[in-house]
Design a protein around this motif. Sequence first.
Motif, PDB file in Angstrom:
ATOM      1  N   GLY A 468       1.336  -1.378   0.300  1.00  0.00           N
ATOM      2  CA  GLY A 468      -0.274  -0.208  -0.245  1.00  0.00           C
ATOM      3  C   GLY A 468       0.901   1.406   0.398  1.00  0.00           C
ATOM      4  N   THR A 469       0.404   2.141   0.381  1.00  0.00           N
ATOM      5  CA  THR A 469       1.464   4.108   0.579  1.00  0.00           C
ATOM      6  C   THR A 469       1.584   3.947   1.885  1.00  0.00           C
ATOM      7  OG1 THR A 469      -1.049   4.611   1.695  1.00  0.00           O
ATOM      8  CG2 THR A 469      -0.300   3.873  -1.421  1.00  0.00           C
ATOM      9  N   PHE A 470       1.629   2.601   2.733  1.00  0.00           N
ATOM     10  CA  PHE A 470       2.419   2.750   4.226  1.00  0.00           C
ATOM     11  C   PHE A 470       1.270   4.004   4.627  1.00  0.00           C
ATOM     12  CE2 PHE A 470       6.185   2.267   1.327  1.00  0.00           C
ATOM     13  CZ  PHE A 470       7.057   0.956   2.021  1.00  0.00           C
ATOM     14  N   GLY A 471       0.505   3.835   4.326  1.00  0.00           N
ATOM     15  CA  GLY A 471      -0.799   5.144   5.915  1.00  0.00           C
ATOM     16  C   GLY A 471      -0.533   6.114   5.502  1.00  0.00           C
ATOM     17  N   LEU A 472       0.292   6.587   4.320  1.00  0.00           N
ATOM     18  CA  LEU A 472       0.214   7.472   3.512  1.00  0.00           C
ATOM     19  C   LEU A 472      -0.537   7.985   2.095  1.00  0.00           C
ATOM     20  CD1 LEU A 472       3.934   8.290   3.085  1.00  0.00           C
ATOM     21  CD2 LEU A 472       2.256   9.398   5.006  1.00  0.00           C
ATOM     22  N   ALA A 473      -1.077   9.292   2.595  1.00  0.00           N
ATOM     23  CA  ALA A 473      -2.242   9.118   1.238  1.00  0.00           C
ATOM     24  C   ALA A 473      -1.520   9.048   0.085  1.00  0.00           C
ATOM     25  CB  ALA A 473      -2.859  10.753   1.081  1.00  0.00           C
ATOM     26  N   GLU A 474      -1.975   9.138  -0.941  1.00  0.00           N
ATOM     27  CA  GLU A 474      -1.434   7.772  -2.402  1.00  0.00           C
ATOM     28  C   GLU A 474      -0.956   9.123  -2.775  1.00  0.00           C
ATOM     29  OE1 GLU A 474      -3.782   5.789  -3.598  1.00  0.00           O
ATOM     30  OE2 GLU A 474      -2.194   5.155  -5.292  1.00  0.00           O
ATOM     31  N   VAL A 500       2.644  14.183   8.218  1.00  0.00           N
ATOM     32  CA  VAL A 500       3.125  15.377   7.185  1.00  0.00           C
ATOM     33  C   VAL A 500       3.296  16.108   6.929  1.00  0.00           C
ATOM     34  CG1 VAL A 500       2.513  16.061   4.647  1.00  0.00           C
ATOM     35  CG2 VAL A 500       2.123  14.143   4.517  1.00  0.00           C
TER      36      VAL A 500
ATOM     37  N   ASP B 236      -7.093   8.058   4.161  1.00  0.00           N
ATOM     38  CA  ASP B 236      -7.294   8.059   2.767  1.00  0.00           C
ATOM     39  C   ASP B 236      -6.188   7.396   2.391  1.00  0.00           C
ATOM     40  OD1 ASP B 236      -8.511   8.381  -0.024  1.00  0.00           O
ATOM     41  OD2 ASP B 236      -7.188  10.527   0.045  1.00  0.00           O
ATOM     42  N   PRO B 240      -3.560  -2.188   0.325  1.00  0.00           N
ATOM     43  CA  PRO B 240      -2.361  -2.782   0.435  1.00  0.00           C
ATOM     44  C   PRO B 240      -3.021  -4.399  -0.225  1.00  0.00           C
ATOM     45  CG  PRO B 240      -2.540  -1.823   2.556  1.00  0.00           C
ATOM     46  CD  PRO B 240      -4.050  -1.654   2.089  1.00  0.00           C
ATOM     47  N   LEU B 253      -0.921  -0.742   9.160  1.00  0.00           N
ATOM     48  CA  LEU B 253      -1.260  -1.157   8.147  1.00  0.00           C
ATOM     49  C   LEU B 253      -2.040  -1.644   7.482  1.00  0.00           C
ATOM     50  CD1 LEU B 253       2.431  -1.117   6.086  1.00  0.00           C
ATOM     51  CD2 LEU B 253       0.764   0.662   5.881  1.00  0.00           C
TER      52      LEU B 253
END
Lengths: 636, 474
Positions: A468-474, A500, B236, B240, B253
Amino acid sequence: MGYTPHVLVVGGGPLGTGLARDFAIRGLEVTLVDPGPLAAPRTGRMGGLLASGAQFAREDPDYAQRCLAENRTLFEIAGHCVEDTGGLVVGDNLDGLQTACEDCSIAAQHLSAEAATEREPGLDPAVDGALAVPDAAIDPFLLTVAAARDAREYGADIRPRTEVTDIVVENGAVETVVVEQTPFPVDADGRDATGDADGDATDDADGDDTGGEPPDDGADGADPGAGGESGEDGDEPVRSDGGKSVPGTVGGGTDPTEDLGGSLEPTVDRLDVDYVVNAAGDNAPAVAGLADCSVPVSQGQETVTVAAGRPVETAVTRPAAPGEAPDTAVPVGQHTLLATEHRSGSDAAGVPSGPDTGHIPSPLAVDNVADSLSGLVAGTGRTQRALRLPRAEFDPGRGRDFAVLDHDRQDCWGLLTVLGGTVTTHRWVAERVCDRVCGEFGIQRACQTDELQLPGGEDVPDLAQAVGTFGLAESVYEHSKRRLGSQTSAVLHTDGENPVVCSCQSVTRSEVAAALDDETNADADLGGVRVRTSATTGRSQGGRCGHQVATQLHPAYDGEVVENACTALLDERWQGQRPVAGPQQTEMARTYRLHAGVMNRGHDHEMGHTDIAGYDDGSHDPADRPTCCPRVGWEP
Amino acid sequence: MNGRADATPSPSGEDSLGDPSETVTPSDTPDVLVVGGGLAGCFAALSAAREHPAAAAVELLVTAADRFDRHPGTIDVLGYPGRSTDDDSTAATEHRQPVETPFDAIDALPEDHPYRRLGRDRLRTALALFDDELDYSGERSEHNALVPTHTGRVRPTARYPDWMAAGLASRDEPMGLVGFEQAPALDAAFVADRLGERLPYEVTAVTVEFPGRVTESPAGPVLARALDGDEAPSGDVGTPDFDVVEEEPPSSLTPDEEQGPAREPLVERVRSELALEGRVGFPAVLGETAYQTVRDHIESALYAEVFEIPVGPPSVPGRRLERRLHAALADAGVAVTSGALEGFEADDGRIDRVSLSGRDRAVESVVLATGGLSGPGLVADRAGVHEPVFDCHVDHPDDRLAWTEPTLLADHAFGRFGVSVDDELRPLDATGRPEYENLRAAGRIVGGFDYDAEQSADGVALVTGGAAGRWSSP
């Protein structure tokens, strides 16, 4: 063990770090010093163009072909610093240029005006056709930092915020070099002092008695001098164990130095070096002057403005007069860099730098960039800041080619000044210089910088699908990945929250932490964090996020260091915005309002009991005191 | 007059503002048009409407929606009168104590300062109207209060909302601070260190994770909405695909559990971390509309007084202040519209008609309250600095580099950019004559002084807005 020569590289731009990397990979002992953080905008051409050579094919085919080769090499070794934007060359006589490109094996396709506009809608409507060429964009900051980190991993000693203060010459050879390291960003004045050094440097360049001597570009003919024998003779480069393979995962936080906030005096160090390579850019004459040597230079003047976003998606260039840099508009990351060059004396816009301007151009020069590039791109976007890049070249000029001056001719063996070159060809220039210096010591080792990948540039599978995105927004993840390359996973994978801290540039706390942990960065240097992460380079130029970046230094550093680091960071950003007209002045006013007004950072009050007794403590309003606090009997 | 009906939060704790049904339809011929929806504009419209409630039709044209995103929600009247003119001004200025009583310091200001020009009685009147319309604290003391800032400084202010009352730095009592991992705008440990070093009592800090997943940045408005609705934010992020990797997915995650409430998990996390404190400060994100309810909840759960420290932009407290002002405006019968003033007709030195987003109408008088260079009242382009609505004269140096000093925290010329005004607040042209007989200026657009350095922007907004509004009312 044989004798290993110790080389000092002065200058932390793409060329200086490239030199340090090359020397280190070849097994020499290397120290690199730079008065600022690495990649301070004083070395090399920072317009962001990774040239294919097409712009130079007609007048300088050799150089054009070298550009093409280096362009391909940098794609291979520094993939995360390079974006394959493609390039469009506009201007007169494109057919002739196309033929010249073909002669240089540079793929060039002539596009009609419609086809060019379709390829790049940001082109000025008046553009009458273009040549599509394999130009690309390169992030000079990421490149410089990656080279420095690689050099360190091969054993180089990288010392940012370190200035050469003396070069002791005895019996016609460099004996000792004195360097001073500033421990922390002390205040705005300390930062100014760095800038002034450059301003003064240009003044030292003239008035010498060897000015007429042509610079030596060859690798031959120098005295072998006090060369030692080759050390280890294996060609395999050895990575030292001392370096961190991945920042942020090894070694924990910053060194909690004991005398934090105490000793702010510079640390003076005397280095017994065998050879000095002076790659200090426009500061090179001043560095050579410390050894009573001179560098005959002519000052070119390039003005680069940084526009928000990407008004063009393609590297758009227009070849200039022979010997001058082309006008360029290159999208690099979340910005577009717009550059024009002005030769000294050719234009009033190239005003001399006063004590207040340093590396910022005059407002006239900034406006001139927009004028010069109109006709090239439809809109130049919202300009955020401007840089004046003094560009020192040997006199007589040698165009964009590099040149070296061996100061042995000035009775100083062991000092070599390198000037010129571009970011595209910097690796090749470094290779040539290293060949030559190694030759001085009788060392024959092949250059490998064109084969070994830079940290971050290695090929790794795209982890986005996997984790995924490491829990970050895309979008935050995408921007982080662009900067971090193969180290994305190591940096973004955190146990806890990873907020961020710079919204405009999508920089997370762990990326800032990794930059602070980077051993090639000076302690508490937020300028170094900026060049590594791009934090504080967005719309507000740090106004909104600078303090958030700065507090990442806490608690490893005390409050005073954090405040000073924040001030130094914001002042550096402030300077670059000053000559810019338009909405950025509104941003500046907002930054001032936030920091001077809302945060009240202009005032620092230490108050005792009696001091605060004179102010309203709310007790005039007993009704306002809530009655919900029956603390007696409460147990946590 | 009753200006409090809608301004005070309703018993449910919800700020019942911003309801479109409450807005007033603009009259075809507003007697008074106020251009600019910041504090000065709102207050000018309010003052005009309250001056002659029956006689005047007042319209407020909001030209920029984000004016209050940069406002910390306090009313600063005067903290530092004038800059010291010593050579060593930086050091001298930095350590000068803030004034204790603004009214006593007004005489130290130059004669053409808005406070001197309009006089302290008008300032008192303006503050009295503000106190009457808005539910703020501090009016019972002539003294400034000191409030903590989110970078660990203190700031002098004259009026503060109830949610800051317990947090006054000038209250000689220890405090605890709570930060949120997801909101780096307020680094609680850093702020506590800085305040603790500078104030004569202990300041402690804990940092907790806000319940739910927060991916937005800046996080403030998201956290505020989560507490308003008592629903943990869900963030948002891309989903995964853990099948692709062999290793266990990291704990951070794992997919979300049911999206739960926000308030109770938050207080539980704080309670387990926080030492016993009489007053506890949070970043000012504890609700944008239901902040009263949220704070009550946390106070009773922590057995402590709870206060908030403004962060931003975007500033949630600024939006709260805006809501209260708009409630007062609705109560006063002011029509609030959004858009741009696209053109105007003037005759014989008077503005007769204006074009507002397609509507064309007559006006009796106009108040210009569009703000300063920080937006959108002044525009700086290659030709210079302009006032874009009525093209009023703005005095400024030709050399762009003379607008600013080389460092951020310095005495910048641009801090004083704005229009020059006469004693009736009418902008003056280059020759010193009023631009238009029926045009008045209020707030930051009135130039000559650096209200940020003085910490006087809100008081100036109130006194100039109040006077301009009343004088414009027929």
